[in-house]
Design an enzyme around this catalytic site. Structure first.
Site, mmCIF file in Angstrom:
data_model
loop_
_atom_site.group_PDB
_atom_site.id
_atom_site.type_symbol
_atom_site.label_atom_id
_atom_site.label_comp_id
_atom_site.label_asym_id
_atom_site.label_seq_id
_atom_site.Cartn_x
_atom_site.Cartn_y
_atom_site.Cartn_z
ATOM 1 N N LYS A 253 0.849 -1.195 0.000
ATOM 2 C CA LYS A 253 0.000 0.000 0.000
ATOM 3 C C LYS A 253 0.881 1.240 0.000
ATOM 4 O O LYS A 253 1.651 1.460 0.930
ATOM 5 C CB LYS A 253 -0.907 -0.009 1.230
ATOM 6 C CG LYS A 253 -1.877 1.150 1.261
ATOM 7 C CD LYS A 253 -2.874 0.970 2.387
ATOM 8 C CE LYS A 253 -4.008 1.966 2.295
ATOM 9 N NZ LYS A 253 -3.568 3.339 2.180
ATOM 10 N N PHE A 343 -2.128 -0.333 -9.873
ATOM 11 C CA PHE A 343 -2.736 -1.474 -9.189
ATOM 12 C C PHE A 343 -4.035 -1.983 -9.819
ATOM 13 O O PHE A 343 -4.572 -2.984 -9.363
ATOM 14 C CB PHE A 343 -2.909 -1.236 -7.689
ATOM 15 C CG PHE A 343 -3.628 0.047 -7.325
ATOM 16 C CD1 PHE A 343 -4.989 0.157 -7.501
ATOM 17 C CD2 PHE A 343 -2.919 1.108 -6.775
ATOM 18 C CE1 PHE A 343 -5.648 1.320 -7.158
ATOM 19 C CE2 PHE A 343 -3.571 2.294 -6.426
ATOM 20 C CZ PHE A 343 -4.941 2.394 -6.618
ATOM 21 N N LYS A 424 -7.960 -3.196 3.542
ATOM 22 C CA LYS A 424 -6.661 -2.598 3.886
ATOM 23 C C LYS A 424 -6.255 -2.933 5.309
ATOM 24 O O LYS A 424 -7.102 -3.109 6.203
ATOM 25 C CB LYS A 424 -6.693 -1.086 3.666
ATOM 26 C CG LYS A 424 -7.734 -0.345 4.454
ATOM 27 C CD LYS A 424 -7.910 1.087 3.937
ATOM 28 C CE LYS A 424 -9.010 1.811 4.671
ATOM 29 N NZ LYS A 424 -9.408 3.074 4.058
HETATM 30 P P1 ATP Z 1 -10.216 5.622 1.044
HETATM 31 O O1 ATP Z 1 -9.510 5.885 -0.243
HETATM 32 O O2 ATP Z 1 -10.379 4.164 1.334
HETATM 33 O O3 ATP Z 1 -11.428 6.442 1.249
HETATM 34 P P2 ATP Z 1 -8.158 7.066 2.226
HETATM 35 O O4 ATP Z 1 -8.162 7.999 1.069
HETATM 36 O O5 ATP Z 1 -8.103 7.639 3.588
HETATM 37 O O6 ATP Z 1 -9.355 6.089 2.197
HETATM 38 P P3 ATP Z 1 -6.584 4.816 2.724
HETATM 39 O O7 ATP Z 1 -7.519 4.457 3.802
HETATM 40 O O8 ATP Z 1 -5.197 5.075 3.143
HETATM 41 O O9 ATP Z 1 -7.008 6.076 1.934
HETATM 42 O O10 ATP Z 1 -6.609 3.604 1.681
HETATM 43 C C1 ATP Z 1 -7.071 3.515 0.382
HETATM 44 C C2 ATP Z 1 -6.120 4.167 -0.626
HETATM 45 O O11 ATP Z 1 -4.886 3.485 -0.719
HETATM 46 C C3 ATP Z 1 -6.621 4.092 -2.060
HETATM 47 O O12 ATP Z 1 -7.563 5.094 -2.299
HETATM 48 C C4 ATP Z 1 -5.352 4.261 -2.875
HETATM 49 O O13 ATP Z 1 -5.148 5.630 -3.144
HETATM 50 C C5 ATP Z 1 -4.257 3.813 -1.942
HETATM 51 N N1 ATP Z 1 -3.480 2.652 -2.396
HETATM 52 C C6 ATP Z 1 -2.140 2.534 -2.281
HETATM 53 N N2 ATP Z 1 -1.692 1.374 -2.740
HETATM 54 C C7 ATP Z 1 -2.774 0.676 -3.188
HETATM 55 C C8 ATP Z 1 -2.941 -0.606 -3.778
HETATM 56 N N3 ATP Z 1 -1.936 -1.408 -4.000
HETATM 57 N N4 ATP Z 1 -4.206 -0.970 -4.089
HETATM 58 C C9 ATP Z 1 -5.256 -0.153 -3.860
HETATM 59 N N5 ATP Z 1 -5.151 1.065 -3.302
HETATM 60 C C10 ATP Z 1 -3.921 1.501 -2.966
#
Ligand code: ATP
Length: 592
Positions: A253, A343, A424
């Site tokens: 991630k 991804f 996640k």
């Molecule tokens: P969300 O996008 O779930 O609303 P957020 O913006 O606070 O929450 P996170 O909770 O940190 O983000 O997790 C999701 C985000 O992680 C995705 O929106 C994407 O931008 C990021 N991400 C990074 N690596 C990956 C991956 N390998 N697959 C999917 N998403 C990824």
């Protein structure tokens, strides 16, 4: 054709109702009256935009311009307008008042249609450069001068982005369903179409002109961004594997900017997490998409983050965020190069991959990225073992990354929804919830002591309840602000103050000032607890009392005061809070 006055009257009624069913009924009536050619415009106007937000069309109308237009149209002085504005706190109501008192004759006797008003607004937005301010004032004044009082209210509010109708996209989708079928059962189909084109106007137009079949057959198209798939959370590797049916992919991630890349021949557009066009911010990634990606027509997705070519390490978000700038973009692209860790892939060579299983999409992604340098597929494993999943998580964290995202091998790309096909798992900090929450500001408090200087004391924050399409309070927030952030919040919030509780907010608590749900803040807390004071997930308890959820020791985190990449509807949801509450109990049990 629908007269703008008719639409304004509907808006007037909408403003006064808080029942969602009633809102749906009113809006569906409006849609029924519209021709296929104008329903698109009615949707945009109701959303307070000129075009789907990803097109980035701005009105360029500030309060000053609107105030001058009102003065010009009504024959009152600027001072009169300002005096009335001080009383109403809303330039729309001021326009309404002054139009009804004005001694000038209404400029035109014929009543404008919705499309007349809309095309004038497009002209207003397109006027730019030298002399544009005067031109905008003139065009807007012309509209006001030929309006009735109630029309004037919305003609002024619309370009200011302050319609205050209390109507979210979800409610509009239901209204479209009611328009077509008389009940809300088509909402899911409509939502699916909306999720893959992010253009509510287009969905409405297709439904009205071609019927539900066109909506069911709706497919992705290049340069219409897809609403992003989102990840659920689970606290342990075991639970993730179990939920995934014993086997899953596990990807690193990355913490940077989510980029959805659309390419057709030599044209590339990059859309953000919030579906804004951000192509200009990433010239290096756009160039790489042309040079390195073998498919001529493609939509794929990844995370862009700063990368140290020498050490081969990714940099933390604080470094990557320096690429978010308006000037000196190309210099920064050289001094701070980005990598895009791809991804997912949703479309390639004329074929939609949205319904293909993850594994198929991934194979196609790797195929089109074969040999690329700047754009790489995310690192991943496929596993059946919780131990292996955990080891991969630990090694990702020790590489300085945020954690992992586990992916269901068989799942299609689920646009615009948070589902367990992606889960996640993030680094956690002891004694804290492992993830931050994104909360919507619905009110704020006057400061005491040293904070009174700029009148800011704290926030009242809410989460989004998707089912009710409403914001439910979950926490007051009084710590974690720097002085600059307090000042910024005070500036932003004072502009969107409301005289009473906004229609889409459900709250028991009364803050000093209500604000329109617009800004999202990132918050960390120690724990989620039950609380009778907050409406988040409120339900009746065994003992007959009512209880919702709230946060323990909440504090603001993040570099900026508000989170610009999320709209209020994309904030943490009530459902997530309830899930997190359940998870923290489990973790505690397993800690023992
Ligand atoms: P969300 O996008 O779930 O609303 P957020 O913006 O606070 O929450 P996170 O909770 O940190 O983000 O997790 C999701 C985000 O992680 C995705 O929106 C994407 O931008 C990021 N991400 C990074 N690596 C990956 C991956 N390998 N697959 C999917 N998403 C990824």
């Amino acid at each position: 054709m629908v007269k703008f006055e008719k639409l304004a009257e509907y808006y007037g009624v909408l403003e006064g109702v808080s029942s969602r069913l009633k809102m749906i009924e009113i809006m569906s009536e409006t849609f029924k009256e519209a021709e296929p050619s104008e329903i698109e415009q009615i949707v945009y106007i109701t959303q307070g935009v000129l075009a789907p937000p990803f097109e980035g069309k701005e009105f360029g109308v500030a309060e000053k311009i609107a105030a001058e237009a009102i003065a010009l149209a009504t024959g009152y002085t600027k001072e009169d307008v300002e005096a009335d504005f001080r009383k109403t706190g809303d330039l729309g109501s001021t326009a309404e008042n002054l139009v009804s008192k004005s001694k000038l004759k209404r400029m035109s006797s014929s009543k404008p249609n919705v499309s007349d008003v809309y095309s004038s607004m497009v002209k207003i937005s397109e006027s730019s450069g030298k002399g544009s301010k005067d031109q905008k004032i003139k065009l807007l004044a012309n509209l006001v001068a030929s309006s009735s009082p109630v029309e004037a209210r919305y003609i002024i509010r619309y370009p200011l982005g302050q319609l205050r109708l209390g109507l979210g996209d979800a409610t509009m989708l239901e209204a479209l369903s009611v328009m077509y079928k008389g009940d809300r059962t088509l909402k899911e189909h409509l939502e699916r179409a909306y999720n893959i084109c992010s253009d509510l106007g287009l969905v409405a137009k297709e439904l009205k002109s071609k019927g539900i079949k066109a909506i069911e057959d709706f497919s992705v198209s290049i340069f219409k961004p897809i609403r992003p798939a989102l990840a659920e959370r689970l606290p342990t590797a075991e639970e993730i594997l179990e939920k995934m049916g014993g086997e899953c992919a596990v990807e690193q991630k990355y913490d940077g900017f989510r980029c959805q890349i659309h390419k057709m021949g030599k044209r590339v557009e990059i859309y953000s997490r919030r579906l804004e066009r951000t192509t200009d911010m990433f010239p290096d990634i756009a160039a790489a998409a042309i040079k390195e990606v073998s498919s001529k027509e493609v939509i794929f997705e990844g995370e862009a983050l700063a990368y140290n070519d020498v050490t081969g390490e990714f940099m933390p978000f604080q470094e990557t965020i320096q690429r978010k700038r308006k000037h000196g973009i190309s210099e920064k692209a050289v001094s701070l190069p980005l990598r895009l860790m791809a991804f997912d892939l949703m479309f390639a060579e004329g074929k939609s991959y949205m319904n293909e299983p993850y594994e198929q999409r991934r194979q196609k992604l790797e195929q089109v990225l074969n040999g690329s340098e700047t754009i790489k597929p995310s690192k991943r494993i496929i596993t059946r073992s919780a131990k292996e999943l955990e080891d991969f998580f630990n090694s990702s964290v020790s590489d300085g990354l945020e954690g992992i995202v586990a992916k269901d091998l068989k799942s299609p790309y689920i646009a615009g929804a948070r589902k367990f096909s992606w889960i996640k798992l993030k680094r956690s900090y002891q004694g804290e919830l492992s993830d931050t929450l994104d909360l919507v500001i619905v009110g704020y408090y006057r400061g005491k002591g040293s904070r009174t200087e700029f009148g800011f004391g704290g926030l009242l924050c809410a989460v989004y309840n998707e089912k009710r399409d409403i914001f439910e309070t979950v926490s007051k927030l009084g710590t974690g602000f720097t002085e600059a952030q307090m000042q910024e919040l005070n500036n932003l919030l004072s502009k969107i103050e409301q005289k009473s509780k906004p229609a889409r907010v459900d709250s028991i608590i009364e803050p000093d000032f209500w604000v329109y749900p617009k800004y999202v803040v990132t918050v960390k807390a120690d724990e989620i607890t039950k609380s009778p004071m907050h409406t988040c997930g409120m339900s009746i308890q065994e003992d007959g009392s009512k209880s919702g959820y709230s946060l323990r020791f909440p504090r603001l985190v993040g570099e900026t005061a508000v989170r610009e990449d999320k709209s209020p509807e994309e904030a943490t949801t009530t459902k997530e809070i309830i899930e997190l509450f359940g998870q923290q109990k489990k973790v505690r049990v397993s800690d023992r």
